[in-house]
Design an enzyme around this catalytic site. Structure first.
Site, PDB file in Angstrom:
ATOM      1  N   GLY A   5     -22.676  85.539  -2.792  1.00 20.84           N
ATOM      2  CA  GLY A   5     -23.201  85.135  -1.548  1.00 20.84           C
ATOM      3  C   GLY A   5     -22.407  84.249  -0.241  1.00 20.84           C
ATOM      4  CD1 TRP A  47     -16.240  86.762   0.778  1.00 23.43           C
ATOM      5  CD2 TRP A  47     -16.740  89.096   1.965  1.00 23.43           C
ATOM      6  NE1 TRP A  47     -15.533  87.359   0.887  1.00 23.43           N
ATOM      7  CE2 TRP A  47     -14.972  88.686   0.927  1.00 23.43           C
ATOM      8  CE3 TRP A  47     -16.786  90.390   2.475  1.00 23.43           C
ATOM      9  CZ2 TRP A  47     -14.507  90.167   1.801  1.00 23.43           C
ATOM     10  CZ3 TRP A  47     -15.745  91.346   3.193  1.00 23.43           C
ATOM     11  CH2 TRP A  47     -14.601  90.722   2.213  1.00 23.43           C
ATOM     12  CG  ASP A  54     -24.916  93.459  -4.755  1.00 27.33           C
ATOM     13  OD1 ASP A  54     -23.901  92.216  -4.929  1.00 27.33           O
ATOM     14  OD2 ASP A  54     -24.849  93.267  -6.174  1.00 27.33           O
ATOM     15  CG  ASP A  60     -26.139 101.222  -6.699  1.00 20.74           C
ATOM     16  OD1 ASP A  60     -25.372 101.937  -5.748  1.00 20.74           O
ATOM     17  OD2 ASP A  60     -26.556 101.537  -7.376  1.00 20.74           O
ATOM     18  CG  ASP A  70     -15.563  91.236  -1.437  1.00 16.29           C
ATOM     19  OD1 ASP A  70     -14.537  92.158  -1.646  1.00 16.29           O
ATOM     20  OD2 ASP A  70     -16.460  89.624  -1.957  1.00 16.29           O
ATOM     21  CE  LYS A 128     -13.850  94.134  -3.927  1.00 15.46           C
ATOM     22  NZ  LYS A 128     -13.829  92.356  -4.843  1.00 15.46           N
TER      23      LYS A 128
HETATM   24  C1  LIG Z   1     -16.816  91.115  -5.434  1.00 17.67           C
HETATM   25  S1  LIG Z   1     -19.379  91.282  -5.740  1.00 17.67           S
HETATM   26  C2  LIG Z   1     -19.185  90.440  -4.188  1.00 17.67           C
HETATM   27  C3  LIG Z   1     -18.389  88.922  -3.495  1.00 17.67           C
HETATM   28  C4  LIG Z   1     -19.166  88.407  -2.183  1.00 17.67           C
HETATM   29  N1  LIG Z   1     -18.846  89.207  -1.050  1.00 17.67           N
HETATM   30  C5  LIG Z   1     -18.825  86.969  -1.806  1.00 17.67           C
HETATM   31  O1  LIG Z   1     -18.347  86.496  -1.044  1.00 17.67           O
HETATM   32  O2  LIG Z   1     -20.085  86.631  -2.751  1.00 17.67           O
HETATM   33  C6  LIG Z   1     -18.884  92.218  -5.434  1.00 17.67           C
HETATM   34  C7  LIG Z   1     -20.239  92.677  -5.821  1.00 17.67           C
HETATM   35  O3  LIG Z   1     -20.276  94.268  -5.127  1.00 17.67           O
HETATM   36  C8  LIG Z   1     -22.025  95.181  -5.868  1.00 17.67           C
HETATM   37  N2  LIG Z   1     -21.655  96.193  -5.995  1.00 17.67           N
HETATM   38  C9  LIG Z   1     -20.745  96.920  -6.716  1.00 17.67           C
HETATM   39  N3  LIG Z   1     -21.310  98.741  -6.985  1.00 17.67           N
HETATM   40  C10 LIG Z   1     -22.479  98.475  -5.986  1.00 17.67           C
HETATM   41  C11 LIG Z   1     -23.575  99.349  -5.204  1.00 17.67           C
HETATM   42  N4  LIG Z   1     -23.117 100.954  -5.861  1.00 17.67           N
HETATM   43  N5  LIG Z   1     -24.543  98.727  -4.672  1.00 17.67           N
HETATM   44  C12 LIG Z   1     -24.808  97.313  -4.358  1.00 17.67           C
HETATM   45  N6  LIG Z   1     -24.010  96.877  -4.551  1.00 17.67           N
HETATM   46  C13 LIG Z   1     -22.975  96.664  -5.280  1.00 17.67           C
HETATM   47  C14 LIG Z   1     -22.286  94.024  -7.772  1.00 17.67           C
HETATM   48  O4  LIG Z   1     -22.665  93.352  -8.048  1.00 17.67           O
HETATM   49  C15 LIG Z   1     -20.780  92.357  -6.932  1.00 17.67           C
HETATM   50  O5  LIG Z   1     -21.852  91.674  -6.796  1.00 17.67           O
END
Ligand SMILES: C[S@@+](CC[C@H](N)C(=O)[O-])C[C@H]1O[C@@H](n2cnc3c(N)ncnc32)[C@H](O)[C@@H]1O
Length: 203
Positions: A57, A59, A77, A93, A118, A158
């Protein structure tokens, strides 16, 4: 989540991790967004923002502050995220159409000024598998963005160095007025990640 010793050591030494703790941000990732925002001025008060792959969280915390007063952040997420004031969270998802339907049900059509993603897939180290996962998510982020974004809106996404980044840039260029590449200092040199900022949807 299982973390190894070298990850722990790196976290303990990382200045961004320390500053995030001091400033009550949930992740060091916030400094990547902040750096891009300082350079490119992504946020304005009153904006509607969609944060894809939002947990834990950092961002969202940053975006929620920057769009006050009057704005709104919707965050998605597949992992649970603790509540943040001013942020509406959807557990789901993004590859699941029900998640996107849920998001659309919370706003008017084409309501968002900015989509920030992200999202990172679970990488295996097997090149073909990883590239397929990166591609699948990137396609989904772009499709979702196209469904929700206003004309003239922006997308920060990203992505990862590799054979797909050229295709992604062309795809974004066909939908947005301008696409630039950003590698903020807070993004580790050892990481293949970087960001594309696509501005001016449909212009
Ligand atoms: C690098 S983290 C994000 C960090 C966030 N921007 C922050 O500032 O805290 C990437 C996130 O993408 C989520 N994620 C990956 N694949 C996903 C999907 N198919 N659907 C939803 N979320 C997904 C992961 O669960 C993870 O929490």
């Amino acid at each position: 989540m299982k973390r190894n010793k070298s990850w722990l050591h790196r976290q303990q030494k990382d200045p961004y991790v320390k500053t995030a703790k001091k400033q009550n941000y949930r992740s060091r990732a916030v400094y990547k967004l902040q750096e891009i925002d300082v350079k490119d001025r992504l946020f304005q008060p009153g904006m509607f923002v969609l944060d894809l792959g939002a947990a834990p969280g950092g961002w969202c915390q940053y975006a929620a502050k920057k769009i006050k007063p009057g704005g709104k952040v919707i965050a998605i997420d597949r992992l649970q995220m603790e509540a943040i004031s001013g942020v509406e969270f959807i557990l789901g998802d993004i590859l699941d159409t029900e998640t996107i339907k849920h998001c659309l049900s919370l706003t008017d059509d084409k309501a968002f000024d900015l989509v920030i993603s992200d999202i990172a897939p679970d990488l295996t180290g097997i090149r073909d598998t990883d590239e397929a996962r990166i591609e699948e998510l990137a396609i989904s982020v772009i499709e979702t963005t196209s469904r929700v974004i206003k004309s003239g809106g922006d997308l920060l996404i990203k992505t990862f160095e590799g054979s797909l980044s050229g295709t992604l840039k062309s795809e974004l260029s066909s939908k947005f007025q301008k696409v630039t590449v950003r590698k903020p200092k807070a993004s580790r040199d050892s990481s293949r990640e970087f960001y594309m900022l696509a501005r001016g949807y449909g212009i």
